[in-house]
Design an enzyme around this catalytic site. Sequence first.
Site, short mmCIF file in Angstrom:
data_model
loop_
_atom_site.label_atom_id
_atom_site.label_comp_id
_atom_site.label_asym_id
_atom_site.label_seq_id
_atom_site.Cartn_x
_atom_site.Cartn_y
_atom_site.Cartn_z
N CYS A 191 0.84 -1.20 0.00
CA CYS A 191 0.00 0.00 0.00
C CYS A 191 0.87 1.25 0.00
O CYS A 191 1.73 1.42 0.86
CB CYS A 191 -0.90 0.00 1.23
SG CYS A 191 -1.87 1.51 1.42
N TYR B 67 -7.64 5.27 -9.08
CA TYR B 67 -7.40 4.34 -7.98
C TYR B 67 -8.36 3.14 -8.06
O TYR B 67 -7.95 1.99 -7.89
CB TYR B 67 -7.59 5.07 -6.65
CG TYR B 67 -7.36 4.22 -5.43
CD1 TYR B 67 -6.10 3.69 -5.14
CD2 TYR B 67 -8.40 3.96 -4.53
CE1 TYR B 67 -5.89 2.92 -4.00
CE2 TYR B 67 -8.19 3.20 -3.39
CZ TYR B 67 -6.93 2.68 -3.13
OH TYR B 67 -6.72 1.92 -2.01
N GLU C 99 0.95 -0.09 -7.13
CA GLU C 99 0.96 1.14 -6.33
C GLU C 99 2.43 1.44 -6.02
O GLU C 99 3.11 0.64 -5.39
CB GLU C 99 0.19 0.96 -5.02
CG GLU C 99 -1.31 0.84 -5.22
CD GLU C 99 -2.08 0.92 -3.90
OE1 GLU C 99 -1.49 1.33 -2.88
OE2 GLU C 99 -3.26 0.55 -3.91
N ASP D 89 -3.06 -7.07 2.43
CA ASP D 89 -3.39 -6.41 1.16
C ASP D 89 -3.06 -7.36 0.01
O ASP D 89 -1.89 -7.68 -0.21
CB ASP D 89 -2.60 -5.11 1.01
CG ASP D 89 -3.01 -4.06 2.03
OD1 ASP D 89 -4.19 -4.03 2.41
OD2 ASP D 89 -2.15 -3.27 2.45
N TYR E 161 -0.13 -4.68 -5.19
CA TYR E 161 0.67 -4.70 -3.96
C TYR E 161 1.97 -5.48 -4.13
O TYR E 161 2.63 -5.80 -3.15
CB TYR E 161 -0.14 -5.29 -2.81
CG TYR E 161 -1.42 -4.53 -2.52
CD1 TYR E 161 -1.37 -3.19 -2.13
CD2 TYR E 161 -2.66 -5.14 -2.64
CE1 TYR E 161 -2.54 -2.48 -1.88
CE2 TYR E 161 -3.84 -4.43 -2.38
CZ TYR E 161 -3.76 -3.10 -2.00
OH TYR E 161 -4.91 -2.40 -1.75
N CYS F 275 -1.83 1.77 7.69
CA CYS F 275 -0.53 1.42 7.10
C CYS F 275 -0.35 -0.08 7.24
O CYS F 275 -0.20 -0.59 8.34
CB CYS F 275 0.62 2.15 7.80
SG CYS F 275 2.25 1.65 7.17
N CYS G 197 19.06 -5.09 6.04
CA CYS G 197 19.66 -5.27 4.72
C CYS G 197 21.12 -4.83 4.78
O CYS G 197 21.41 -3.69 5.14
CB CYS G 197 18.93 -4.45 3.67
SG CYS G 197 19.62 -4.62 2.02
#
Length: 219
Positions: free
Chosen positions: A54, A86, A98, A133, A138, A201, A210
């Site tokens: 998202c 959208y 997105e 999602d 996504y 969120c 990472c």
Amino acid sequence: MFMFKKKLEMPAHGEALPGRSQPIPTARQHFVNGRALKGPYPEGLETAMFGLGCFWGAERKFWELGDGIHVTAVGYAGGETPNPTYEEVCSGRTGHNEVVLVVYDPKKIPYDRLLKTFWESHDPTQGMQQGNDVGTQYRSGIYAYSPAQRQAAEASRAMYEKAIKPKGYGAITTEILDAPPFYFAEDYHQQYLAKNPMGYCGLGGTGVSCPIGTGVAAH
């Protein structure tokens, strides 16, 4: 079930919604820093593009990097439909992801730092979803604006896959492509979580750091 399955598959060539010839209206200024969202951007700045679930939460991850980030914007990329809305993207019938557009100063923040934020802010092993999602919009993706960006992205993918494998994660599903056209999303999506601090969120990372960070900017 059929419609759910369709949302997990990219539309076949020629099956995407027709879209429109004119861009959909969007914000003029970045809600957080007041800079022109569509530019013109100062000379010497570079552009990056990422998809990591998202775009509300994804965009915030990048504007929070602070100094060196000129503007961020959310939009749609990687599909066939020109200037989609959208609702069209959410239907699964445009093929778009997105995404977040990041305009940054490579003298202040290297591309590697953006890649590190990208990998650590989501789970890149989930295919056509991110957490709860679900849908093609996504998917995880890095969209490169130069051969150097693409090379850095591919190197970071290999590095991160090596880091998360011992933690029980499967293969990374992130697509790495040359940057396709970027279509700005509607005004209300831009910097959504700055306008709505308690807003949704859905991002969740792997919790694995990472190991990128050479400090070399990609040009």
